[in-house]
Design an enzyme around this catalytic site. Structure first.
Site, PDB file in Angstrom:
ATOM      1  N   GLU A 165       0.947  -1.167   0.063  1.00  0.00           N
ATOM      2  CA  GLU A 165       0.032   0.076   0.039  1.00  0.00           C
ATOM      3  C   GLU A 165       0.713   1.150  -0.013  1.00  0.00           C
ATOM      4  OE1 GLU A 165      -2.924   0.180  -0.544  1.00  0.00           O
ATOM      5  OE2 GLU A 165      -3.445  -1.798  -0.499  1.00  0.00           O
ATOM      6  N   LEU A 183      11.844   4.944  -7.254  1.00  0.00           N
ATOM      7  CA  LEU A 183      10.559   4.722  -7.033  1.00  0.00           C
ATOM      8  C   LEU A 183       9.693   6.184  -6.861  1.00  0.00           C
ATOM      9  CD1 LEU A 183       8.404   2.526  -7.261  1.00  0.00           C
ATOM     10  CD2 LEU A 183       8.532   2.158  -4.701  1.00  0.00           C
ATOM     11  N   TYR A 230      -6.366   6.752   3.979  1.00  0.00           N
ATOM     12  CA  TYR A 230      -6.415   5.869   3.029  1.00  0.00           C
ATOM     13  C   TYR A 230      -5.678   4.360   3.399  1.00  0.00           C
ATOM     14  CZ  TYR A 230      -5.308   2.652  -0.673  1.00  0.00           C
ATOM     15  OH  TYR A 230      -5.147   1.376  -1.356  1.00  0.00           O
ATOM     16  N   ASP A 286      -9.287   6.322  -1.885  1.00  0.00           N
ATOM     17  CA  ASP A 286      -8.078   6.873  -2.827  1.00  0.00           C
ATOM     18  C   ASP A 286      -8.790   7.436  -4.094  1.00  0.00           C
ATOM     19  OD1 ASP A 286      -9.125   4.718  -4.257  1.00  0.00           O
ATOM     20  OD2 ASP A 286      -7.142   4.112  -5.108  1.00  0.00           O
ATOM     21  N   CYS A 326     -25.332   3.472 -11.940  1.00  0.00           N
ATOM     22  CA  CYS A 326     -24.260   4.733 -12.107  1.00  0.00           C
ATOM     23  C   CYS A 326     -25.181   5.739 -12.582  1.00  0.00           C
ATOM     24  CB  CYS A 326     -23.091   4.344 -12.935  1.00  0.00           C
ATOM     25  SG  CYS A 326     -22.011   5.823 -13.074  1.00  0.00           S
TER      26      CYS A 326
END
Length: 386
Positions: A72, A115, A155, A173, A243
């Site tokens: 994560e 990264l 989160y 997120d 939706c």
DNA sequence: TATGCGTGGAT
DNA sequence: TATCCAAGCAT
């Protein structure tokens, strides 16, 4: 009146919607979310899709809270495809929470090299040490405790709790905010913290209590694979029936997010100073941009010969054969570096605290930002040309 | 609340 | 080429 509105440019229409919307969205949400939205059917449709279509990702093959946590952190603002090789190497280098807790920071930063957002690595390292010493090596399973760990925000707290411990906590997120914005046709600015909190409350209302792990991951998976930022695949969407944006045809207008400001440009010079088989490098400050990573000496742009001669002189050293190598542009999210790269031979008798002479082999063990990898490559190719 | 913090890939 | 973006957090 109606005719006039239809003849307005669409940009004006959008602006009108954005101005008027905030005054009504709470009422609309009340009506839509609580009364017209079929939560049970939505969960069923979403989870059925996820269970049959989910991608096979390394961190989905295990349930170790430590490993979920690492994944994560790596996935923050970073694409899955980028993370996978880093995750595999990281788990090879630091297979357990204890292994990471006992590792030197240099090794952790080296594993994170390339990264980006390097404070993630340093915060994770500090947090893991905290878990090792304060929680006996077990990742806490309460919202309050896990949120107190460095680098674990709302989160990540929700993600680790739900995925590793099946706690029905929201993990909101960017994917989830995009999906929910469209699902309920909400025009709230998703960069605002207040909007994120509103989405967290919605998730608490609609999350699956039986399988919060799959529910949270399914929403993110949907956002990543189907409900994409541009040209979302509504025809393939397992929850298109639920939706509102799809029904209204406004999915491309959502979510609402203000434009970013253009990054500022800084002009710099960098010097690769060689002595025998070593080059001079320095460790960046322990806070801020690229904290604790190594780099070649770098100064604000100026007259090269005078600048670097003075630089060496101040440290009881000399510089000779100063040669221009190349120009490097490196773009950060908020900043642009324009670097003129020079090389020279010389020596420094009084290196500073965070300076060192490194061989190629030693540099391979130290963590450099991508900008300085580029410099290394330019200097190497400039010397092999001759 | 606004801003600093990386990088590589998609459009 | 320019812009945006991707499983955010700290301050």
């Amino acid at each position: 009146m109606r005719c006039r509105i239809h003849t307005l440019p669409s940009i004006t229409l959008q602006a009108l919607v954005l101005i008027v919307y905030p005054f009504f969205h709470r009422i609309k949400r009340g009506v839509f979310t609580l009364q017209l939205f079929d939560t049970n059917q939505f969960q069923q449709d979403l989870l059925a899709w996820y269970r049959s279509e989910k991608r096979d990702l390394p961190w989905r093959r295990e349930n170790d809270p430590y490993r979920i946590w690492v994944s994560e952190i790596m996935l923050q603002q970073t694409k899955v495809d980028t993370v996978i090789p880093y995750y595999e190497r990281f788990m090879n280098d630091f297979p357990t929470l204890q292994a990471l807790a006992e590792a030197p920071e240099e090794k952790v930063l080296k594993a994170w090299e390339g990264l980006g957002y390097y404070s993630r690595a340093r915060n994770l390292h500090a947090a893991v040490k905290e878990v090792q010493s304060h929680y006996g090596g077990r990742v806490p399973d309460s919202e309050k405790e896990i949120h107190q760990l460095k680098g674990v925000g709302p989160y990540t707290a929700g993600a680790v709790l739900s995925i590793a411990y099946q706690v029905p906590a929201p993990a909101v997120d960017g994917n989830v905010m995009r999906v929910l914005s469209r699902l309920f046709s909400m025009y709230d600015d998703i960069t605002k913290a207040s909007t994120r909190k509103m989405f967290e409350e919605i998730i608490r209302d609609i999350i699956s209590e039986e399988d919060p792990s799959s529910f949270n991951q399914a929403l993110m998976e949907l956002g990543a694979v189907i409900c994409t930022p541009t040209s979302p695949g509504c025809l393939l969407c397992p929850v298109a029936d639920h939706c509102r944006a799809s029904a209204e045809g406004v999915q491309e207008l959502l979510p609402v997010k203000p434009k970013k400001k253009a990054p500022k440009t800084v002009h710099l010079q960098s010097l690769v100073l060689s002595s025998e088989d070593a080059v001079l490098v320095e460790k960046r400050p322990e806070k801020g941009l690229l904290a604790n990573l190594w780099q070649f000496p770098m100064l604000a742009d100026g007259e090269p010969e005078a600048m670097w001669t003075n630089y060496a002189k101040q440290r009881d050293g000399t510089v000779r054969n100063l040669t221009y190598v190349a120009h490097i542009r490196h773009v950060f999210s908020h900043l642009v570096w324009e670097i003129d790269v020079y090389k020279a031979e010389g020596s420094i008798s009084s290196p500073e605290e965070r300076q060192a002479w490194m061989t190629e082999a030693q540099m391979d063990e130290a963590a450099f930002p991508v900008s300085h990898q580029k410099i290394r490559e330019e200097v190497q190719s400039s010397s092999s040309d001759r």
